[in-house]
Design a protein around this motif. Structure first.
Motif, PDB file in Angstrom:
ATOM      1  N   ALA A 133       0.708  -1.172   0.195  1.00  0.00           N
ATOM      2  CA  ALA A 133       0.103  -0.003  -0.110  1.00  0.00           C
ATOM      3  C   ALA A 133       0.798   1.255  -0.129  1.00  0.00           C
ATOM      4  O   ALA A 133       0.428   1.988  -0.647  1.00  0.00           O
ATOM      5  CB  ALA A 133      -1.038   0.112   1.238  1.00  0.00           C
ATOM      6  N   LEU A 134       2.054   1.243   0.852  1.00  0.00           N
ATOM      7  CA  LEU A 134       2.782   2.284   0.829  1.00  0.00           C
ATOM      8  C   LEU A 134       3.505   2.514  -0.596  1.00  0.00           C
ATOM      9  O   LEU A 134       3.593   3.795  -1.204  1.00  0.00           O
ATOM     10  CB  LEU A 134       4.056   2.317   1.936  1.00  0.00           C
ATOM     11  CG  LEU A 134       3.659   2.538   3.175  1.00  0.00           C
ATOM     12  CD1 LEU A 134       4.534   2.378   4.297  1.00  0.00           C
ATOM     13  CD2 LEU A 134       3.224   4.095   3.382  1.00  0.00           C
ATOM     14  N   SER A 135       3.905   1.578  -1.076  1.00  0.00           N
ATOM     15  CA  SER A 135       4.289   1.894  -2.659  1.00  0.00           C
ATOM     16  C   SER A 135       3.501   2.513  -3.461  1.00  0.00           C
ATOM     17  O   SER A 135       3.934   3.314  -4.322  1.00  0.00           O
ATOM     18  CB  SER A 135       4.990   0.312  -3.287  1.00  0.00           C
ATOM     19  OG  SER A 135       3.796  -0.222  -3.276  1.00  0.00           O
ATOM     20  N   ILE A 136       2.187   2.086  -3.414  1.00  0.00           N
ATOM     21  CA  ILE A 136       1.146   2.784  -4.532  1.00  0.00           C
ATOM     22  C   ILE A 136       1.009   3.973  -3.964  1.00  0.00           C
ATOM     23  O   ILE A 136       0.886   5.041  -4.882  1.00  0.00           O
ATOM     24  CB  ILE A 136      -0.161   1.918  -4.196  1.00  0.00           C
ATOM     25  CG1 ILE A 136       0.160   0.467  -4.765  1.00  0.00           C
ATOM     26  CG2 ILE A 136      -1.328   2.745  -4.963  1.00  0.00           C
ATOM     27  CD1 ILE A 136      -1.201  -0.235  -4.216  1.00  0.00           C
ATOM     28  N   ALA A 137       0.867   4.273  -2.620  1.00  0.00           N
ATOM     29  CA  ALA A 137       0.646   5.873  -2.204  1.00  0.00           C
ATOM     30  C   ALA A 137       1.910   6.754  -2.367  1.00  0.00           C
ATOM     31  O   ALA A 137       1.639   8.005  -2.825  1.00  0.00           O
ATOM     32  CB  ALA A 137       0.239   5.659  -0.607  1.00  0.00           C
ATOM     33  N   PHE A 138       3.141   6.395  -2.347  1.00  0.00           N
ATOM     34  CA  PHE A 138       3.929   7.311  -2.412  1.00  0.00           C
ATOM     35  C   PHE A 138       4.070   7.505  -3.872  1.00  0.00           C
ATOM     36  O   PHE A 138       4.293   8.650  -4.410  1.00  0.00           O
ATOM     37  CB  PHE A 138       5.320   6.509  -2.059  1.00  0.00           C
ATOM     38  CG  PHE A 138       5.817   6.297  -0.712  1.00  0.00           C
ATOM     39  CD1 PHE A 138       5.543   7.456   0.130  1.00  0.00           C
ATOM     40  CD2 PHE A 138       6.317   5.371  -0.354  1.00  0.00           C
ATOM     41  CE1 PHE A 138       5.830   7.431   1.597  1.00  0.00           C
ATOM     42  CE2 PHE A 138       6.457   4.921   1.179  1.00  0.00           C
ATOM     43  CZ  PHE A 138       6.174   6.257   1.931  1.00  0.00           C
ATOM     44  N   ASP A 139       3.876   6.452  -4.815  1.00  0.00           N
ATOM     45  CA  ASP A 139       3.720   6.942  -6.300  1.00  0.00           C
ATOM     46  C   ASP A 139       2.712   7.881  -6.488  1.00  0.00           C
ATOM     47  O   ASP A 139       2.907   8.538  -7.599  1.00  0.00           O
ATOM     48  CB  ASP A 139       3.464   5.727  -7.025  1.00  0.00           C
ATOM     49  CG  ASP A 139       4.690   4.683  -7.305  1.00  0.00           C
ATOM     50  OD1 ASP A 139       5.746   5.014  -6.844  1.00  0.00           O
ATOM     51  OD2 ASP A 139       4.621   3.295  -7.482  1.00  0.00           O
ATOM     52  N   ARG A 140       1.699   7.883  -5.752  1.00  0.00           N
ATOM     53  CA  ARG A 140       0.597   8.868  -5.905  1.00  0.00           C
ATOM     54  C   ARG A 140       0.645   9.966  -5.177  1.00  0.00           C
ATOM     55  O   ARG A 140      -0.212  10.871  -5.190  1.00  0.00           O
ATOM     56  CB  ARG A 140      -0.914   7.974  -5.766  1.00  0.00           C
ATOM     57  CG  ARG A 140      -1.109   6.995  -6.795  1.00  0.00           C
ATOM     58  CD  ARG A 140      -2.416   6.149  -6.360  1.00  0.00           C
ATOM     59  NE  ARG A 140      -3.426   6.710  -5.787  1.00  0.00           N
ATOM     60  CZ  ARG A 140      -4.576   6.095  -5.120  1.00  0.00           C
ATOM     61  NH1 ARG A 140      -4.685   4.878  -5.002  1.00  0.00           N
ATOM     62  NH2 ARG A 140      -5.579   6.877  -5.125  1.00  0.00           N
ATOM     63  N   GLY A 141       1.802  10.563  -4.646  1.00  0.00           N
ATOM     64  CA  GLY A 141       2.057  11.654  -4.073  1.00  0.00           C
ATOM     65  C   GLY A 141       2.257  11.638  -2.504  1.00  0.00           C
ATOM     66  O   GLY A 141       2.205  12.772  -1.898  1.00  0.00           O
ATOM     67  N   LEU A 142       2.004  10.388  -1.950  1.00  0.00           N
ATOM     68  CA  LEU A 142       1.991  10.859  -0.191  1.00  0.00           C
ATOM     69  C   LEU A 142       3.358  11.384  -0.077  1.00  0.00           C
ATOM     70  O   LEU A 142       4.473  10.875  -0.363  1.00  0.00           O
ATOM     71  CB  LEU A 142       1.827   9.224   0.314  1.00  0.00           C
ATOM     72  CG  LEU A 142       1.971   9.117   1.782  1.00  0.00           C
ATOM     73  CD1 LEU A 142       0.648  10.063   2.428  1.00  0.00           C
ATOM     74  CD2 LEU A 142       2.116   7.826   2.379  1.00  0.00           C
TER      75      LEU A 142
END
Length: 318
Positions: A133-142
């Motif tokens: 989930a973090l890998s996805i969120a970082f890619d989306r601007g977290l």
């Protein structure tokens, strides 16, 4: 930096998923096949289970600057604390599975709400889905500090997989006595395991660092919950902290204990701590030269007790 963290998570996700079957994500290493549907000591399945995702205002001040901590309360736990404040989710059945994509979306929503960080509570047994989930969120601007709020019962080799991803560690150090750790949390090896894990966490992130707004952006806050009758072995614990970590380490001396869950089954746990007990702890920390400590008023014993059956578990969310 965000892109770097996303890349770190992606490279580690396959390795962490391999630890699900046989499960070796925590010091119990119970070895069940979680991918195949088996559930071990903690009762967790193959994907994360979450009880609540909310801005949380009950943590230490640097964690709740402005919009509160963006807190993800995971279900299940690898301990069985008789007095657990979060027993509804740690030892009960409250919580629902959440896929990594949805968890990433929830984190980004917390960021949009103005939260100071993303805080994972009791995360280690859900680490594979969390990292995905973090890998996805970082890619989306977290772009918030990541806080790892743990009971301290962590395997050091698992913590190696978090280096460079976690910004702030928020571990407990519950006991000094193996006997009492076994009696009250069903983990007699807890003092040794938690101390080793805490040294590993500190080596990764060092002393607490704040930005210009007073928000925690890196470092460790080491919590110690004062239990009635000195069940927590505070003198021995503070002595270990003094002798094993720099005097500059930040500690949080928690006065908030209240007899919850199964606490009334044990005479020693069936009362709150007194002001005199807490003042002795503060004097001890001062005498030992611990330079940075968060303290609490005893009215914290009646505040912030969650009800995870409610849509908003904490009273400050109203």
């Amino acid at each position: 930096m965000t892109q770097h963290k996303g890349n770190l998570c992606r490279t580690r996700v396959p390795e962490v998923y391999r630890l699900l079957s046989p499960c070796r994500l925590c010091p119990r290493a119970c070895g069940v096949d979680r991918v195949g549907g088996q559930r071990g000591y903690c009762g967790a399945g193959p994907i994360p289970e979450v009880a609540s995702i909310v801005p949380h205002f009950g943590e230490e001040p640097p964690l709740v600057v402005n919009g509160g901590a963006g807190t993800v309360f995971f279900s299940r736990c690898n301990l069985r604390c008789m007095y657990c404040q979060n027993f509804q989710i740690s030892q009960g059945n409250i919580g629902s599975p959440i896929h990594p994509e949805a968890l990433a979306t929830a984190m980004l929503h917390l960021q949009e709400q103005g939260c100071a960080n993303i805080e994972f509570v009791s995360p280690n047994h859900h680490l594979p889905g969390l990292l995905e989930a973090l890998s996805i969120a970082f890619d989306r601007g977290l772009d918030l500090p990541i806080v790892y709020n743990t009971n301290g019962y962590e395997a050091p080799d698992i913590l190696d997989l978090l280096e460079g991803v976690i910004d702030v560690y928020l571990p407990d150090l519950k006991y000094a006595s193996e006997k009492l750790a076994g009696r009250y949390s069903d983990a007699s090896e807890y003092p040794r395991v938690a101390r080793e894990a805490i040294l590993k966490m500190y080596a990764q992130v060092g002393d607490l660092q704040l930005d210009s707004d007073g928000r925690a952006i890196r470092g460790m806050i080491l919590r110690h919950l004062i239990l009635p009758g000195d069940i927590s072995g505070t003198r021995e614990t503070l002595t270990w902290i003094r002798d094993s970590l720099p005097r500059s380490v930040t500690v949080s001396l928690l006065a908030q204990y209240a007899p919850l869950h199964r606490a009334y089954e044990d005479l020693h746990l069936s009362r709150k701590i007194t002001q005199e007990e807490y003042d002795r702890v503060l004097d001890l920390a001062w005498d030992m030269g611990l330079e940075n400590a968060f303290i609490q008023d005893l009215d914290s014993q009646d505040m912030g007790i969650p009800d995870f059956r409610a849509e908003k578990p904490f009273i400050w969310n109203d």
